[in-house]
Design a protein around this motif. Structure first.
Motif, PDB file in Angstrom:
ATOM      1  N   ALA A  39     -11.386  -8.511 -11.697  1.00 39.00           N
ATOM      2  CA  ALA A  39     -11.969  -7.502 -10.825  1.00 39.00           C
ATOM      3  C   ALA A  39     -13.226  -6.885 -11.423  1.00 39.00           C
ATOM      4  N   GLU A  40     -13.322  -6.877 -12.741  1.00 38.56           N
ATOM      5  CA  GLU A  40     -14.532  -6.356 -13.363  1.00 38.56           C
ATOM      6  C   GLU A  40     -15.741  -7.229 -13.051  1.00 38.56           C
ATOM      7  N   HIS A  41     -15.491  -8.503 -12.748  1.00 36.57           N
ATOM      8  CA  HIS A  41     -16.575  -9.424 -12.433  1.00 36.57           C
ATOM      9  C   HIS A  41     -16.743  -9.643 -10.932  1.00 36.57           C
ATOM     10  N   ASN A  42     -15.698  -9.353 -10.172  1.00 36.61           N
ATOM     11  CA  ASN A  42     -15.763  -9.548  -8.720  1.00 36.61           C
ATOM     12  C   ASN A  42     -14.799  -8.569  -8.062  1.00 36.61           C
ATOM     13  N   ARG A  43     -15.325  -7.517  -7.451  1.00 40.07           N
ATOM     14  CA  ARG A  43     -14.477  -6.492  -6.857  1.00 40.07           C
ATOM     15  C   ARG A  43     -13.722  -7.002  -5.631  1.00 40.07           C
ATOM     16  N   ALA A  44     -14.071  -8.188  -5.131  1.00 42.70           N
ATOM     17  CA  ALA A  44     -13.391  -8.734  -3.953  1.00 42.70           C
ATOM     18  C   ALA A  44     -12.084  -9.443  -4.305  1.00 42.70           C
ATOM     19  N   VAL A  45     -11.792  -9.583  -5.596  1.00 44.80           N
ATOM     20  CA  VAL A  45     -10.596 -10.334  -5.989  1.00 44.80           C
ATOM     21  C   VAL A  45      -9.336  -9.642  -5.480  1.00 44.80           C
ATOM     22  N   ARG A  46      -8.378 -10.459  -5.058  1.00 43.37           N
ATOM     23  CA  ARG A  46      -7.052  -9.977  -4.691  1.00 43.37           C
ATOM     24  C   ARG A  46      -6.019 -10.739  -5.525  1.00 43.37           C
ATOM     25  N   TYR A  47      -4.896 -10.099  -5.749  1.00 45.19           N
ATOM     26  CA  TYR A  47      -3.944 -10.586  -6.743  1.00 45.19           C
ATOM     27  C   TYR A  47      -2.519 -10.442  -6.238  1.00 45.19           C
ATOM     28  N   ALA A  48      -1.721 -11.515  -6.417  1.00 52.44           N
ATOM     29  CA  ALA A  48      -0.294 -11.501  -6.103  1.00 52.44           C
ATOM     30  C   ALA A  48       0.474 -12.006  -7.316  1.00 52.44           C
ATOM     31  N   ASN A  49       1.613 -11.385  -7.580  1.00 48.95           N
ATOM     32  CA  ASN A  49       2.471 -11.818  -8.687  1.00 48.95           C
ATOM     33  C   ASN A  49       3.870 -12.055  -8.130  1.00 48.95           C
ATOM     34  N   LEU A  50       4.255 -13.332  -8.049  1.00 49.56           N
ATOM     35  CA  LEU A  50       5.529 -13.739  -7.456  1.00 49.56           C
ATOM     36  C   LEU A  50       6.618 -13.959  -8.495  1.00 49.56           C
ATOM     37  N   ALA A  51       6.312 -13.725  -9.754  1.00 50.04           N
ATOM     38  CA  ALA A  51       7.248 -14.032 -10.838  1.00 50.04           C
ATOM     39  C   ALA A  51       8.486 -13.139 -10.780  1.00 50.04           C
ATOM     40  N   ASP A 242      18.896 -12.785 -10.399  1.00 47.99           N
ATOM     41  CA  ASP A 242      19.434 -12.617  -9.051  1.00 47.99           C
ATOM     42  C   ASP A 242      19.369 -11.142  -8.654  1.00 47.99           C
ATOM     43  N   GLY A 243      18.869 -10.880  -7.461  1.00 48.30           N
ATOM     44  CA  GLY A 243      18.753  -9.511  -6.975  1.00 48.30           C
ATOM     45  C   GLY A 243      17.413  -8.873  -7.243  1.00 48.30           C
ATOM     46  N   PHE A 244      16.577  -9.488  -8.078  1.00 53.30           N
ATOM     47  CA  PHE A 244      15.243  -8.956  -8.343  1.00 53.30           C
ATOM     48  C   PHE A 244      14.225  -9.596  -7.402  1.00 53.30           C
ATOM     49  N   LEU A 245      13.212  -8.841  -7.043  1.00 52.24           N
ATOM     50  CA  LEU A 245      12.160  -9.311  -6.147  1.00 52.24           C
ATOM     51  C   LEU A 245      10.821  -9.311  -6.879  1.00 52.24           C
ATOM     52  N   PRO A 246       9.880 -10.129  -6.432  1.00 48.61           N
ATOM     53  CA  PRO A 246       8.548 -10.100  -7.046  1.00 48.61           C
ATOM     54  C   PRO A 246       7.920  -8.714  -6.940  1.00 48.61           C
ATOM     55  N   LYS A 247       7.199  -8.329  -7.965  1.00 52.82           N
ATOM     56  CA  LYS A 247       6.614  -6.987  -7.970  1.00 52.82           C
ATOM     57  C   LYS A 247       5.378  -6.886  -7.079  1.00 52.82           C
ATOM     58  N   ARG A 248       4.762  -8.009  -6.730  1.00 52.00           N
ATOM     59  CA  ARG A 248       3.518  -7.983  -5.953  1.00 52.00           C
ATOM     60  C   ARG A 248       3.493  -9.240  -5.082  1.00 52.00           C
ATOM     61  N   PRO A 249       4.287  -9.278  -4.005  1.00 53.58           N
ATOM     62  CA  PRO A 249       4.485 -10.521  -3.255  1.00 53.58           C
ATOM     63  C   PRO A 249       3.330 -10.938  -2.365  1.00 53.58           C
ATOM     64  N   GLU A 250       2.375 -10.067  -2.150  1.00 50.84           N
ATOM     65  CA  GLU A 250       1.237 -10.397  -1.304  1.00 50.84           C
ATOM     66  C   GLU A 250      -0.070 -10.161  -2.055  1.00 50.84           C
ATOM     67  N   LEU A 251      -1.109 -10.834  -1.600  1.00 53.02           N
ATOM     68  CA  LEU A 251      -2.428 -10.623  -2.191  1.00 53.02           C
ATOM     69  C   LEU A 251      -2.934  -9.229  -1.829  1.00 53.02           C
ATOM     70  N   LEU A 252      -3.233  -8.452  -2.857  1.00 54.69           N
ATOM     71  CA  LEU A 252      -3.720  -7.094  -2.654  1.00 54.69           C
ATOM     72  C   LEU A 252      -4.955  -6.873  -3.531  1.00 54.69           C
ATOM     73  N   PRO A 253      -5.835  -5.964  -3.104  1.00 54.51           N
ATOM     74  CA  PRO A 253      -6.970  -5.640  -3.971  1.00 54.51           C
ATOM     75  C   PRO A 253      -6.499  -5.121  -5.312  1.00 54.51           C
ATOM     76  N   VAL A 254      -7.304  -5.335  -6.328  1.00 58.50           N
ATOM     77  CA  VAL A 254      -6.964  -4.928  -7.689  1.00 58.50           C
ATOM     78  C   VAL A 254      -7.561  -3.553  -7.952  1.00 58.50           C
ATOM     79  N   THR A 255      -6.707  -2.642  -8.350  1.00 52.98           N
ATOM     80  CA  THR A 255      -7.140  -1.312  -8.767  1.00 52.98           C
ATOM     81  C   THR A 255      -6.924  -1.214 -10.262  1.00 52.98           C
ATOM     82  N   THR A 256      -7.972  -1.277 -11.027  1.00 58.05           N
ATOM     83  CA  THR A 256      -7.840  -1.252 -12.484  1.00 58.05           C
ATOM     84  C   THR A 256      -7.332   0.095 -12.937  1.00 58.05           C
ATOM     85  N   ARG A 257      -6.489   0.085 -13.993  1.00 60.47           N
ATOM     86  CA  ARG A 257      -5.915   1.335 -14.501  1.00 60.47           C
ATOM     87  C   ARG A 257      -6.350   1.545 -15.940  1.00 60.47           C
TER      88      ARG A 257
END
Length: 257
Positions: A39-51, A242-257
């Motif tokens: 995101a520091e190089h491209n503010r249009a990036v979106r990110y999903a984490n399915l792990a 079992d019983g856990f869900l991905p923390k970020r299942p869809e592509l969303l804009p990145v908000t740096t913290r």
């Protein structure tokens, strides 16, 4: 190259254990840090984490890859295999086939794929030397699949940081804050993206070696409860995660913290 759709699949190491955000709550981990770097190089990036923690490679292929394919990433990352190594009934040929399937499918979905070997746990875990041949076989399969399908390989096996417990969480298996930062730096470096952080520099001072009392406390606090949980799960037919869900299942804009 500028990436706009970053998707991660895998197990607890991809989810971000053991690197909680300040104040607790959700885990951060190397993937969130890489997303910040993108995101520091491209503010249009979106990110999903399915792990999802505890998942083997065959479960990752069945449960996560269909969603990853649906999201049509231009950059995808797979970090997995550790749970296969720890599973009774290990078979190197079977696991190599799982690796090949996962990397092939991800490479069919994304023009750029990143995958990882596992680090050497033999010096920091009980029975680590007994697991070392399994990890070496898994890593060879990962290297072969990366070569076959043109994936970028982040080779963590030779990284000497694996001998420094400061890079790991309380259980000495999952990466801690410093470990996740180091892996993120490896990924950004392999992608050819600059990062103004000393995350690949050695930690200051010499790593402390735990004494007998600390070792005994760690065995009682971390190792034995984990072993009991794995045994109980085997008895009742439950898989870790079992019983856990991905923390970020869809592509969303990145908000740096």
């Amino acid at each position: 190259m500028s990436y706009e759709r970053f998707v991660v699949v895998g197990d607890s190491c991809a989810e971000g254990l053991d690197d909680p955000y300040p104040g607790g709550g959700q885990y951060r981990g190397w993937a969130d840090l890489v997303a910040d770097g993108l995101a520091e190089h491209n503010r249009a990036v979106r990110y999903a984490n399915l792990a999802v923690r505890g998942r083997r490679l065959d479960q990752i292929s069945t449960e996560q890859l269909p969603d990853a394919e649906r999201l049509r990433p231009d950059l995808a990352a797979l970090f997995g295999g550790g749970n296969d190594v720890l599973t009774p009934g290990w078979n190197a040929t079977t696991v190599a086939a799982r690796v090949d399937t996962a990397v092939r499918r991800l490479a069919d979905s994304a023009p750029t794929v990143v995958t990882f070997t596992l680090s050497d746990i033999s010096d920091r875990m009980p029975f680590g030397r007994r697991l070392r041949p399994r990890i070496e076989a898994l890593n060879e399969a990962i290297r072969a699949a990366a070569g076959t399908y043109g994936a970028i390989l982040v080779d963590l096996w030779p990284d000497q940081a694996a001998r420094d417990l400061r890079y790991f969480g309380r259980d000495r298996l999952h990466l801690g804050e410093h470990g996740h930062r180091r892996v993120a730096a490896h990924v950004l470096d392999r992608l050819g993206l600059p990062y103004a952080r000393p995350w690949l520099d050695p930690l200051a001072g010499a790593p402390a070696r735990p004494g007998p009392r600390a070792q005994a406390d760690w065995l009682l606090r971390e190792v034995l409860p984990a072993a009991r949980t794995r045994l109980r799960n085997r008895i009742i037919g439950r898989s870790p995660g079992d019983g856990f869900l991905p923390k970020r299942p869809e592509l969303l804009p990145v908000t740096t913290r």
